[in-house]
Scaffold this motif. Structure first.
Motif, PDB file in Angstrom:
ATOM      1  N   ALA A  85       0.838  -1.200   0.000  1.00 21.58           N
ATOM      2  CA  ALA A  85       0.000   0.000   0.000  1.00 21.58           C
ATOM      3  C   ALA A  85       0.875   1.252   0.000  1.00 21.58           C
ATOM      4  CB  ALA A  85      -0.935  -0.015   1.207  1.00 21.58           C
ATOM      5  N   LEU A 107       2.192   1.730  -3.508  1.00 19.30           N
ATOM      6  CA  LEU A 107       1.164   2.293  -4.386  1.00 19.30           C
ATOM      7  C   LEU A 107       0.993   3.778  -4.086  1.00 19.30           C
ATOM      8  CD1 LEU A 107      -1.622  -0.419  -4.401  1.00 19.30           C
ATOM      9  CD2 LEU A 107      -0.103   0.234  -6.247  1.00 19.30           C
ATOM     10  N   ARG A 134       1.251   7.011  -6.628  1.00 18.11           N
ATOM     11  CA  ARG A 134       0.207   8.009  -6.869  1.00 18.11           C
ATOM     12  C   ARG A 134       0.692   9.414  -6.489  1.00 18.11           C
ATOM     13  NH1 ARG A 134      -0.709   4.721  -9.204  1.00 18.11           N
ATOM     14  NH2 ARG A 134      -2.334   3.169  -9.264  1.00 18.11           N
ATOM     15  N   TRP A 170       2.960 -10.736  -7.900  1.00 17.01           N
ATOM     16  CA  TRP A 170       1.636 -11.086  -8.408  1.00 17.01           C
ATOM     17  C   TRP A 170       0.973  -9.849  -9.023  1.00 17.01           C
ATOM     18  CZ3 TRP A 170      -3.454  -9.735  -7.163  1.00 17.01           C
ATOM     19  CH2 TRP A 170      -4.430 -10.561  -7.726  1.00 17.01           C
ATOM     20  N   LEU A 171       1.080  -8.725  -8.339  1.00 14.70           N
ATOM     21  CA  LEU A 171       0.478  -7.490  -8.851  1.00 14.70           C
ATOM     22  C   LEU A 171       1.142  -7.079 -10.167  1.00 14.70           C
ATOM     23  CD1 LEU A 171       0.021  -5.299  -5.650  1.00 14.70           C
ATOM     24  CD2 LEU A 171      -1.711  -6.525  -6.933  1.00 14.70           C
ATOM     25  N   HIS A 196      -0.236  -8.969 -13.004  1.00 13.83           N
ATOM     26  CA  HIS A 196      -1.607  -8.662 -13.414  1.00 13.83           C
ATOM     27  C   HIS A 196      -1.828  -7.206 -13.795  1.00 13.83           C
ATOM     28  CE1 HIS A 196      -3.572 -12.521 -12.579  1.00 13.83           C
ATOM     29  NE2 HIS A 196      -2.604 -12.658 -11.715  1.00 13.83           N
ATOM     30  N   TYR A 197      -1.049  -6.322 -13.250  1.00  8.95           N
ATOM     31  CA  TYR A 197      -1.258  -4.904 -13.533  1.00  8.95           C
ATOM     32  C   TYR A 197       0.050  -4.279 -13.972  1.00  8.95           C
ATOM     33  CZ  TYR A 197      -5.167  -6.126 -10.605  1.00  8.95           C
ATOM     34  OH  TYR A 197      -6.238  -6.762 -10.075  1.00  8.95           O
ATOM     35  N   GLU A 198      -0.090  -3.121 -14.618  1.00  8.72           N
ATOM     36  CA  GLU A 198       1.133  -2.441 -15.043  1.00  8.72           C
ATOM     37  C   GLU A 198       1.720  -1.704 -13.849  1.00  8.72           C
ATOM     38  OE1 GLU A 198      -0.527  -0.086 -18.091  1.00  8.72           O
ATOM     39  OE2 GLU A 198      -0.933  -1.847 -19.310  1.00  8.72           O
ATOM     40  N   LEU A 199       2.555  -2.427 -13.123  1.00  6.01           N
ATOM     41  CA  LEU A 199       3.088  -1.864 -11.889  1.00  6.01           C
ATOM     42  C   LEU A 199       4.572  -2.158 -11.834  1.00  6.01           C
ATOM     43  CD1 LEU A 199       1.260  -0.611  -9.664  1.00  6.01           C
ATOM     44  CD2 LEU A 199       1.774  -2.605  -8.321  1.00  6.01           C
TER      45      LEU A 199
END
Lengths: 410, 436
Positions: free
Chosen positions: A32, A35, A39, A361-362, A365-368
């Motif tokens: 978190a 992330l 942002r 994992w993230l 699945h996501y553009e991270l």
């Protein structure tokens, strides 16, 4: 050490739960926080704009049918310059924080391999209007700004001003001034760097968590065959920007109104307002993620506290015996703190591994981007401090257990 | 017996107020966060046309010049399902699917006939006759236009029920005139309230995908003849964008419906064949074709933003933390009462009874957590409604989600209660009694 470990193995369930709780909290809080930092990025990148509330941005000036003629834009520019309180005017293909028209491209130094993804702002007098800070070289000359662009001006030779960050990326350890840039592979356009500005933010930060938001190039001249220009108007420091804004609106309506698409009204905003609006979603996200982190930590704190309180209570008699045998209060306190440190430490270690797994994992699945290693010690330190906080009150209570308890209920 | 357990539970809660409050609060927070995110996720990942979506498809071809290579994973996302007018019309007229329609969204200036009323802008769709039958848009009055009307560029229009309410008081307005973009259009039909969420046929240019739907539906050629513009276009070569029909630009979408899902395979073959033909003619240069189902298309366009999926994952991770936390607290609480359990066991209570008693206690915590979670979810959705997102105003808790809240709460608390209850019934009475 043995007396630290023995009770943990005798009652396995309680310590196990503390470890599990810490591990989960660590895994989630680390991600978190990461992330949150992602942002936060567009909000923290310096945008390079001087005096944001004395810069008017007119955008959404959509031409009907054919794109705007360059001569007409020049006339409009001249008329705007006549408005009292206006110090500089730019007609550009797009401007910072104008999100509906963006120009991006990949650029590399001529004869070099390093490529960079950049945003381009093409327009005249941009350095002065945007209030950019030149750290090296010069601004475009009047002749350069008077160039007649073919098309929007992206695919043509000429001078360029780039940001410091882009200069560092393309020409590491060297002077960027005088170097040449090329855009595209086949039949590339070549531009010579004449100036470097400190910062300027790109206007396509929406999906760009991996991008460097400070990689920008400026090209001179008004883009031609362009139906979606943006006009920047710099207001003198002593003029009232709102008054000037009204005048600017009138002038643009008068000069261009009959060529605009019906149904789409241009917008006239202060740059500062545009920036606030563009970043509103990010701000909301940041608040949300910060809230989540905080609550995760508080919940974990409460959980560890509850468990430890019980765990200590259960050993009241044992503590009494130790006190009777000569242990000081501080010994008991330190013993419980060490025990907590051990449990939370193990939990954190597991949690860091889990945090990394969750991040993998993230990423799948996501553009991270990948979780940087630097997050792990921060997360670990945070949780260790949290654990010590949680154990403090039960441990203090335990250390006040009088030795006489030992004799009472045996 | 159940009521006795309830009594015992209440008594135990009273004894440990802070601990109970902490458990309920933790569980409530976890449930509130997950239900809030689930509600938004459900809102966004909903099927715009549940009964028809399986049979609806949208084809995509690559009209770019030969030197622009086709990206390995298909046309880029921003391209969506754009198509040039020429390709879309050829495919439409081929009639190879059961129904087909070409769409382009637009902004329509509408002049109310009432004196003193100001003109306003509404969403509009420029489309072809089979739009209404294909998407199942229900008519309250009248109907759509015919192929004949489309070919004659007749100035006819179908309006939404919202517009009909606003301009004509909800009455039968078929045959009346409506001024759209300074031209008089005859109203042919009035729809019943119909607004697919999202507006899947108008996603490419970042328009309002959620909301009350369109105000007017116009025949494509008539609207274009009167100078109405599509919401956006993408050109791959210089051209006259005033005549998008012939310019090298893509600005329309084609949607097709098959009688059976299996029709897709045959259609894709036809599409390939069409593209091969066009390549032979020199009009197109890339043989790749794609046929997306409606839901597949929505997935590809990332109608549900990654951010939101991430936040939902985060919320469930948070719920997991809360459940583990509740397990710990319940366990602490129940072991605290080992002596009480010992007494009950000695007085003849069997293990199953003890287990049931503790499960009832956890269920009560769960339900209380659910009620609190509901309050948190309502608050969370209130916050979301104030977010700068296009779907924000639609974020409300519906009945299924209301029920789901309690289901989640109950399941979560029962899972959390299992371990403590098992430990409780494993308590051996003798040592506990010894120390009384």
């Amino acid at each position: 050490m043995r007396h630290l470990l023995a009770p943990l193995f005798r009652h396995r369930l309680m310590p196990l739960l503390v470890v599990l709780q810490v591990a989960l909290a660590c895994a989630i809080a680390c991600n978190a926080l990461f992330l949150l930092q992602q942002r936060l990025k567009p909000m923290l990148v310096p945008d390079g704009i001087g005096q944001p509330n004395h810069l008017i941005i007119a955008s959404n000036i959509v031409s009907r049918g054919q794109p705007w003629e360059t001569s007409r834009m020049r006339d409009t520019e001249r008329a705007l310059r006549g408005v009292p309180g206006v110090t500089s005017v730019s007609v550009a293909g797009s401007l910072p924080m104008v999100l509906n028209a963006r120009m991006n491209g990949r650029v590399q130094g001529v004869g070099r391999d390093t490529r960079a993804d950049t945003a381009m702002y093409i327009g005249d007098h941009l350095v002065k209007t945007l209030g950019l800070h030149l750290v090296a070289g010069r601004d475009f000359t009047a002749e350069e700004d008077a160039v007649q662009n073919h098309g929007v001006g992206m695919h043509q030779d000429g001078p360029a001003i780039i940001t410091q960050s882009l200069a560092n990326r393309l020409f590491p350890g060297q002077k960027a001034l005088g170097q040449t840039l090329q855009l595209g592979d086949k039949d590339p356009a070549v531009r010579t760097v004449v100036g470097v500005v400190g910062h300027l933010m790109r206007n396509d930060f929406g999906d760009g968590s991996q991008r460097n938001l400070d990689n920008v190039m400026l090209f001179p001249g008004i883009p031609s065959s362009w139906s979606l220009p943006a006009i920047g108007v710099r207001v003198a420091p002593d003029a009232d920007p709102q008054q000037v804004r009204k005048q600017v609106e009138k002038v643009i309506q008068r000069m261009l109104g009959d060529g605009m698409v019906r149904g789409i009204d241009p917008s006239y905003d202060m740059y500062g307002t545009l920036r606030d609006e563009a970043l509103a979603q990010y701000r909301a996200s940041v608040w949300l993620l910060a809230g989540v982190c905080l609550i995760v930590l508080i919940v974990t704190l409460a959980g560890i506290m509850g468990l430890t309180a019980y765990w200590v209570q259960q050993r009241t008699r044992q503590i009494g015996i130790r006190r009777a045998l000569g242990a000081r209060r501080s010994d008991i306190l330190r013993y419980l703190q060490a025990e907590n440190l051990l449990l939370v430490g193990v939990g954190t270690l597991l949690g860091l591994i889990a945090a990394y797994a969750v991040n993998l994992w993230l990423m799948h699945h996501y553009e991270l981007p990948r979780l940087p290693w630097s997050y792990l010690p921060i997360g670990a330190a945070l949780l260790l401090v949290l654990g010590q906080l949680a154990v403090l009150s039960p441990a203090l209570r335990a250390s006040r257990v009088p030795p006489v308890v030992a004799t009472r209920s045996v | 017996m159940f009521f006795y357990y309830l009594q015992l539970a209440v008594r135990s809660f009273r004894r440990n107020r802070a601990l109970t409050a902490l458990m309920v609060l933790t569980l409530g927070l976890g449930i509130g966060a997950s239900i809030t995110m689930l509600t938004v996720l459900k809102l966004l990942s909903g099927d715009p046309l549940p009964t028809r979506s399986a049979r609806l498809f949208t084809p995509v071809v690559n009209p770019w010049p030969a030197e622009n290579a086709t990206p390995a994973d298909g046309m880029p996302r921003w391209w969506g399902n754009l198509m040039s007018y020429t390709d879309a019309m050829s495919l439409l007229h081929a009639h190879k699917a059961r129904r087909q329609a070409v769409t382009a969204s637009t902004k329509a200036k509408i002049d109310p006939t009432q004196p003193g009323a100001h003109s306003f802008y509404g969403q509009g769709v420029m489309t072809t006759p089979e739009f209404f039958a294909m998407f199942g848009a229900p008519f309250a009055y009248g109907g759509g236009w015919s192929t004949q009307d489309a070919e004659n560029q007749a100035r006819v229009v179908v309006i939404s029920s919202a517009l009909n309410d606003r301009l004509f008081g909800g009455g039968n307005s078929v045959g009346k005139m409506l001024r759209v973009n300074d031209h008089d259009y005859r109203i042919l039909g009035v729809l019943k309230p119909w607004a697919p969420q999202p507006r899947f046929y108008a996603l490419t240019f970042g328009e309002d995908a959620y909301g009350d739907g369109d105000a007017v539906y116009l025949p494509l050629q008539s609207a274009r003849a009167d100078g109405m513009k599509p919401a956006g276009y993408s050109c791959w070569a210089p051209g006259n964008v005033a005549h998008l029909e012939t310019a090298p630009c893509a600005w329309v979408n084609l949607w097709v419906e098959f009688a059976q899902v299996s029709g897709a395979r045959a259609y894709k073959r036809f599409l390939s064949h069409y593209v091969q033909q066009q390549i032979a003619l020199g009009r197109l240069h890339h043989p790749e074709v794609w046929l997306f189902s409606l839901t597949g298309f929505l997935d590809r366009q990332k109608v549900v933003p990654d951010d939101l999926r991430l936040q939902t994952n985060l919320a469930f991770g948070f719920l997991l933390i809360c459940i583990v936390n509740t397990v710990g607290l319940l366990l602490a609480k129940c072991l605290w009462r080992s002596r009480e359990i010992g007494v009950r066991r000695a007085m003849g209570a069997i293990r199953r009874t003890i287990f049931a008693q503790y499960m009832v206690e956890s269920a009560i915590v769960g339900i209380a957590g659910g009620v609190l979670g509901l309050a948190f979810a309502e608050f969370g959705l209130l916050v979301i409604r104030h977010q700068p997102a296009p779907y924000a105003h639609l974020a409300y808790l519906d009945l299924p989600m209301f029920a789901a809240t309690f289901a989640v709460a109950l399941v979560a608390s029962l899972i959390a209660g299992l371990l403590p209850a098992w430990r409780a019934c494993a308590v051996v009475p003798a040592p506990q009694l010894k120390s009384v």
